[in-house]
Write a protein that holds these residues in place. Structure first.
Motif, PDB file in Angstrom:
ATOM      1  N   SER A  42      -3.717  15.998 -11.784  1.00  0.00           N
ATOM      2  CA  SER A  42      -2.331  15.523 -11.644  1.00  0.00           C
ATOM      3  C   SER A  42      -2.250  14.418 -10.612  1.00  0.00           C
ATOM      4  N   ASP A 162       1.111  15.086 -18.352  1.00  0.00           N
ATOM      5  CA  ASP A 162       0.467  16.043 -17.436  1.00  0.00           C
ATOM      6  C   ASP A 162       0.694  17.471 -17.930  1.00  0.00           C
ATOM      7  N   GLU A 163      -0.270  17.986 -18.644  1.00  0.00           N
ATOM      8  CA  GLU A 163      -0.204  19.335 -19.232  1.00  0.00           C
ATOM      9  C   GLU A 163       1.137  19.583 -19.935  1.00  0.00           C
TER      10      GLU A 163
HETATM   11 MG    MG Z   1      -2.088  19.505 -12.549  1.00  0.00          MG
END
Ligand code: MG
Ligand code: ADP
Length: 241
Positions: A42, A162-163
């Motif tokens: 991240s 991000d995910e």
């Molecule tokens: Mg992350």
């Protein structure tokens, strides 16, 4: 589109989170970043739109040098869209207003133009009929599709994910991945942190493993999943496959 060279970052507590990370992403490429929790994924992608500063190395986005003092921050935020795990929609604004807010205030579009584009985007992500609802009235998968439409409304050249499916119930993962897949097919340059192996195999041009603040291995999906070279990659894959 993206050149990151030997990027190093320390958090305020002196934690050395990025330890010389380099990655190049060409126009239209889709790169998937995988790796254990806490490895800096991240943090790394957040440097691409100046959500995180960094202290060493350099990052150039579409020819714009992201200097350490975050000088080009506004230009970069316009060019780089981001979708987060937790959607981050404005809960007190309708779906339509969530999408038109930035184009009206940042791009200075008229409300009519912004709404027209927003409706086209809602159609593209398959939730046109939700335009006048509030985020809390939608399922997670629908909220994430709003978040994607909101990012696209700024007409970014790069999209960071991000995910994006990690917070979703299993039955909603697919509808979000389908939107991402069609975005990739349309030629968007994308960097996606995700552990969705099916998506990575089918859509990614390259898959990268990040661990402990470094890029451990990088390869085509086929090479990465079928013949990983590094022990760290083999160990990681044995945990997720
Ligand atoms: Mg992350
Ligand atoms: P990942 O996305 O791979 O799970 P992150 O980039 O979120 O990893 O975090 C990497 C490491 O940096 C973790 O050990 C995390 O605890 C630490 N970290 C993240 N944000 C901060 C912060 N604001 N201050 C200090 N440490 C942080």
């Amino acid at each position: 589109m993206i050149i990151a060279e030997n990027v190093e970052k320390w958090y305020d507590n002196n934690f050395h989170v990025l330890r010389g990370v380099s990655l190049t992403v060409k126009k239209g490429e889709v790169v998937v970043i995988m790796g254990p929790s806490g490895s800096g994924k991240s943090t790394f992608i957040r440097t691409f739109n100046a959500l995180e500063a960094y202290q060493k190395g350099r990052i150039i986005i579409d020819g714009i040098h992201l200097s350490h003092d975050l000088k080009n921050i506004e230009t970069i935020r316009r060019e780089v869209g981001m979708v987060f795990q937790q959607f981050n929609l404005f809960p007190h604004l309708s779906v339509l207003s969530n999408i038109t807010l930035a184009p009206i205030w940042v791009r200075r579009w008229t409300k009519a133009r912004a709404e027209e584009v927003a409706m086209q985007l809602l159609e593209r992500v398959g939730i046109l009929e939700q335009a006048h609802k509030f985020p809390g009235q939608l399922s997670g998968g629908q909220q994430q599709r709003v978040a994607i439409a909101r990012a696209l409304a700024m007409q970014p050249k790069i999209m960071l994910f991000d995910e994006p499916t990690s917070a979703l119930d299993p039955e909603m993962v697919r509808e979000v991945l389908d939107v991402m897949r069609s975005l990739a097919k349309s030629g968007m340059t994308m960097v996606c942190v995700t552990h969705e192996v099916g998506f990575a195999r089918e859509v990614a041009d390259r898959v990268v493993l990040m661990a402990d603040g470094v890029l451990v291995e990088e390869g085509t999906p086929e090479a990465f999943f079928n013949t990983p070279q590094e022990e760290r990659t083999k160990k990681f894959l044995s945990q997720i496959l």
